[in-house]
Write an enzyme that holds these catalytic residues in place. Sequence first.
Site, mmCIF file in Angstrom:
data_model
loop_
_atom_site.group_PDB
_atom_site.id
_atom_site.type_symbol
_atom_site.label_atom_id
_atom_site.label_comp_id
_atom_site.label_asym_id
_atom_site.label_seq_id
_atom_site.Cartn_x
_atom_site.Cartn_y
_atom_site.Cartn_z
ATOM 1 N N ASP A 163 -0.290 0.719 -2.969
ATOM 2 C CA ASP A 163 -0.631 1.713 -1.974
ATOM 3 C C ASP A 163 0.015 3.035 -2.434
ATOM 4 O O ASP A 163 0.897 3.019 -3.299
ATOM 5 C CB ASP A 163 -0.035 1.215 -0.646
ATOM 6 C CG ASP A 163 0.061 2.291 0.381
ATOM 7 O OD1 ASP A 163 -0.966 2.891 0.692
ATOM 8 O OD2 ASP A 163 1.195 2.554 0.867
ATOM 9 N N ASP A 165 0.944 6.492 -0.227
ATOM 10 C CA ASP A 165 1.978 7.042 0.656
ATOM 11 C C ASP A 165 2.974 5.979 1.110
ATOM 12 O O ASP A 165 2.564 4.897 1.545
ATOM 13 C CB ASP A 165 1.331 7.646 1.913
ATOM 14 C CG ASP A 165 0.544 8.888 1.596
ATOM 15 O OD1 ASP A 165 0.880 9.965 2.084
ATOM 16 O OD2 ASP A 165 -0.431 8.771 0.807
#
Length: 436
Positions: A163, A165
């Site tokens: 992922d 952020d």
Amino acid sequence: MTTRYRVEYALKTHRRDQLIEWIKGLLAVPFVLNSQPAVEHDDKNAHSLDTMARSARQRYAEIFRDVEDLILDQINHQETSTRSKLSMLVPTISTFFTPLALEDAFRHQDSIRAISSRRFVAPSFNDIRLILNTAQILAIVQPKPYRTLKTKLQPGLDLLTFDGDVTLYEDGASLHSPESDPVITRLLYFLSRGVRIGIVTAAGYTQPEHYFNRLSGLLLAVKSSQELKREQKENLIIMGGESNFLLVFDESAEHCLRYIHRREWILDAMKGWNEPAIQALLDVAESAFHSCIRTLHLQAKVLRKERAVGIYAADQSQKLTREQLEETVLVVQQVLEASFNEPGHGNKAAHADIPFTVFNGGADVFLDIGDKSLGVQACQKWFGGIPPSNTLHVGDQFLSGGGNDFKARSACCCAWIASPVETVALLDEIIQLHKS
Ligand code: IMP
Ligand code: MG
């Protein structure tokens, strides 16, 4: 939904991980029975506190071994699609692609976190989350031979997906350079060992420039690396908008990235999605966002994109609150689900078959077409069909409601981190295992 149901749902289901809560409950009993809160912590009592820690360690280890066995049994039941004991104890349990080396992982984390020496703080959510992560990487990189396991698995890590952020960089931040962002050198290490890397992010753009702005430190480090071969560099890809836009590292391209047309990579499951149905789904979501802005008095703006719609704070100095973000996620999700069966659409609306993700991004809420399960599967397909048991997704959003990494669980093994610092620590753990 009745009020009672709503409260139960809001307090428990979407904000808690059922497996972790269940393990926490099992560990609470030996904690209560062994802990010695009344004993003063000084040299005089060191012996009795040592004995307490030894006893707690043994009892915790036994519990983790028992859960490890229940997971083996669960995997054997997955083969035959029958109900396992674990699935009765934890009904929300999902598929396991490998066993989990929980006892060894507990001993390792206990040596770092001194869990069994604690007298006032019971084994916590974070302790168990980190033990599960270690157990998962042990199972992929150094699998134990289990006699009772019926499935034969190919060991090894072939694909790491991340992922963006909170996982690779702080929320809303970027990767600038190997000096400021230590994760970059770790990613280069994995590329140099032939491991593929996919950044599976919700951030959805078609222009390579936008990704370059977030990832320039990584992309430039890969480009200038003398150690990496060209094929190894091309093993870095970005899947944007959960599962909507694929870009591949290309050192001759302007922003080091080449956009790949959808027809070259989409999964069979995506071939039936048509554009009017996608836009109809986004229309319903957009009007649900507008209605949340009205009813919750949000100072927010709506952003509609090709494959997403979301809200963000109108004034960046006035952040939306967690309650506002979570309520919006649940409202949009419910409005969409209700729209699938609306009168006038026959039995089912055309957009009912299109998967979507609504999630709380920390400062915004987005609805994306598709999800990270499809995003990870598309990466596995792009690299020639990497199995789930050889893929590890690292992310921060694994709660069943409001988290977008949660869906990746159905496509591969997962590690749940809470900050970019934890991501680096996890990668260092894998590198250590690789070397040993
Ligand atoms: P992730 O943590 O890498 O999945 O990125 C999530 C963040 O990307 C969101 O919180 C948004 O701030 C941002 N973002 C930008 N464009 C989009 C989009 O089209 N859909 C969802 N999130 C987006
Ligand atoms: Mg994230």
